[in-house]
Design an enzyme around this catalytic site. Structure first.
Site, short mmCIF file in Angstrom:
data_model
loop_
_atom_site.label_atom_id
_atom_site.label_comp_id
_atom_site.label_asym_id
_atom_site.label_seq_id
_atom_site.Cartn_x
_atom_site.Cartn_y
_atom_site.Cartn_z
N GLU A 111 55.00 0.47 -3.24
CA GLU A 111 53.77 1.38 -2.64
C GLU A 111 52.38 0.61 -2.36
O GLU A 111 51.82 -0.06 -2.96
CB GLU A 111 53.59 2.53 -3.46
CG GLU A 111 53.61 3.88 -2.61
CD GLU A 111 55.04 3.99 -2.00
OE1 GLU A 111 55.25 3.87 -0.62
OE2 GLU A 111 56.04 4.48 -2.46
N HIS A 112 52.07 0.78 -1.01
CA HIS A 112 50.69 0.18 -0.68
C HIS A 112 50.83 -1.40 -0.77
O HIS A 112 49.63 -1.99 -0.71
CB HIS A 112 49.50 0.74 -1.26
CG HIS A 112 49.14 2.01 -1.05
ND1 HIS A 112 48.20 2.30 -0.05
CD2 HIS A 112 49.97 3.32 -1.38
CE1 HIS A 112 48.16 4.04 0.05
NE2 HIS A 112 49.19 4.31 -0.52
N THR A 113 51.85 -1.92 -0.76
CA THR A 113 52.04 -3.53 -0.48
C THR A 113 52.23 -3.96 0.52
O THR A 113 51.95 -5.17 0.81
CB THR A 113 53.45 -3.84 -1.51
OG1 THR A 113 54.55 -3.17 -1.22
CG2 THR A 113 53.11 -3.59 -2.97
N SER A 164 57.51 10.88 8.79
CA SER A 164 57.75 11.54 10.31
C SER A 164 57.08 10.58 11.41
O SER A 164 57.58 10.60 12.40
CB SER A 164 57.32 12.71 10.21
OG SER A 164 55.89 13.05 9.87
N ASP A 218 57.02 1.58 6.96
CA ASP A 218 57.54 2.60 7.51
C ASP A 218 58.44 2.23 8.95
O ASP A 218 59.59 2.69 8.98
CB ASP A 218 56.58 3.57 7.85
CG ASP A 218 56.01 4.00 6.60
OD1 ASP A 218 56.46 3.73 5.42
OD2 ASP A 218 55.03 4.92 6.48
#
Length: 379
Positions: A35-37, A125, A170
């Site tokens: 995460e946030h990498t 999304s 994403d």
């Protein structure tokens, strides 16, 4: 035909008459770990999920007319000159702007959007919408990009047009995943490694009910903090740092900057270890790494909230040693993802339904997922 497929075609016919010439689907994603990498040139390991965005398009002359069926809202603009207007419209306009900059003559026509991914829940999304719009327009004009290049175009739309300085995780997850596999992404080299999910493992996604937005400044603030830490360390990005370097420089950082960097540095290590564990079918090790990731997101990166902490805690207790749970997505709410053996699903679901309520007092939405395929045309 699926419910979303019927809704898209029915909505297209009501808005524009007739049927789209082409329909493309692009999945949402859930990040197992990492995460946030991504914007720190590091590593992440998502899967694509069954929840998705579908876009129907029929090329024509004149403006590009758009209907967002989930919102009951419309847009119309000149595809040769898309301008910012805010909200969901900028995601579509931003993709058109990037296609135009890439030399693609985007036609006018009619475009309808339907999705099954709840907004603001950490399941991407926005990336799914961007990838679907880019893919359907490219297909309609006989052009193509490989999955990674398509994802990078979609990322630029969100960074440069919408204004969220997101990484590439994403969009790559939506565009480049493979059925039945998690995807280890090297966010610097863009090397992809498909990792088969163990046959007896499933993913549970539970919505905390805390809806978060990323354009409100917190996401961009975390990115700036990471860039500041990299500058102090004298590296191009936190991908190039290790824990020894970080500890040696601690005296030159405030506690906040140090903590942000420590999360990224340790999360990169955890993600690489998790890929090895998943490939070996070692859910015990994988689960331990997921639990460590959740603690790091809260303690060091400051992006969990009491509701996701409580949800992850009760899920981890119910899952047991063969798997784990953690907050997933940009943070400040959204979803908690759990990885577990299939025979634990009922027990974990029951524990959640018995012990957790959203901020509004409702039972949470629970989805069971196995890795889906990346974006592509719908027959």
């Amino acid at each position: 035909m699926s419910g979303i497929g019927e809704r898209l075609l029915g909505g297209f016919a009501e808005a524009f008459g007739g049927q789209p010439a082409l329909v493309v689907r692009a999945p949402g994603r859930v990040n197992l770990i990492g995460e946030h990498t991504d914007y720190n040139d590091g590593f992440a390991m998502p899967i694509a999920i069954g929840q998705e965005t579908r876009v129907g398009f029929r090329a024509g002359s004149g403006p590009l007319r758009v209907t967002a069926l989930d919102f009951g809202e419309t847009d119309s603009f000149d595809p040769a000159n898309p301008e910012r207007v805010g909200g969901w419209r900028d995601y579509v306009r931003g993709v058109v702007d990037q296609l135009r900059q890439a030399g693609i003559a985007v036609p006018g026509g009619e475009l309808a959007i339907a999705g099954s991914i709840a907004k603001g829940t950490g399941l991407s999304s926005s990336a799914s919408l961007e990838v679907a719009v880019a893919r359907v327009i490219l297909e309609s004009v006989g052009q193509s990009l490989d999955a990674v290049q398509l994802a990078l175009l979609a990322q630029r739309a969100e960074c440069d047009f919408v204004g969220v300085r997101c990484g590439n995780l994403d969009q790559i997850a939506s565009a480049a995943t493979t059925l039945g596999h998690a995807l280890l992404i090297d966010c610097r080299s863009l090397a992809l490694r498909q990792i088969a999910m163990p046959a007896d493992a499933v993913v549970m996604i539970v919505q905390s009910g805390v809806v978060r937005g990323l354009v409100d400044g917190e996401y961009n603030r975390r990115r700036a903090e990471c860039e500041a830490a990299a500058g102090i360390l004298g590296v191009a990005s936190l991908r190039d740092a290790d824990e020894a370097m970080l500890d040696a420089a601690r005296g030159r950082m405030d506690e906040n900057t140090y903590a942000r960097a420590r999360h990224v540095v340790t999360e990169n290590r955890r993600t690489l270890d998790a890929a090895e564990a998943l490939e070996a079918g070692d859910l015990v090790r994988m689960g331990a790494l997921m639990r460590e990731s959740h603690v790091s997101q809260g303690k060091d990166f400051g992006i969990t909230v009491p509701f996701t902490d409580a949800l992850a805690g009760l899920m981890n207790e119910a899952i047991g040693k063969d798997g784990g749970a953690r907050q997933t997505g940009g943070g400040f709410g959204g979803a908690v993802v759990g990885l577990m053996r299939k025979d634990r699903v009922a027990a974990v679901r029951n524990a959640v339904l018995e012990s957790y309520r959203t901020p509004s007092g409702e039972v949470p939405l629970i989805c069971i997922e196995t890795p889906a395929a990346g974006a592509g045309p719908v027959a």
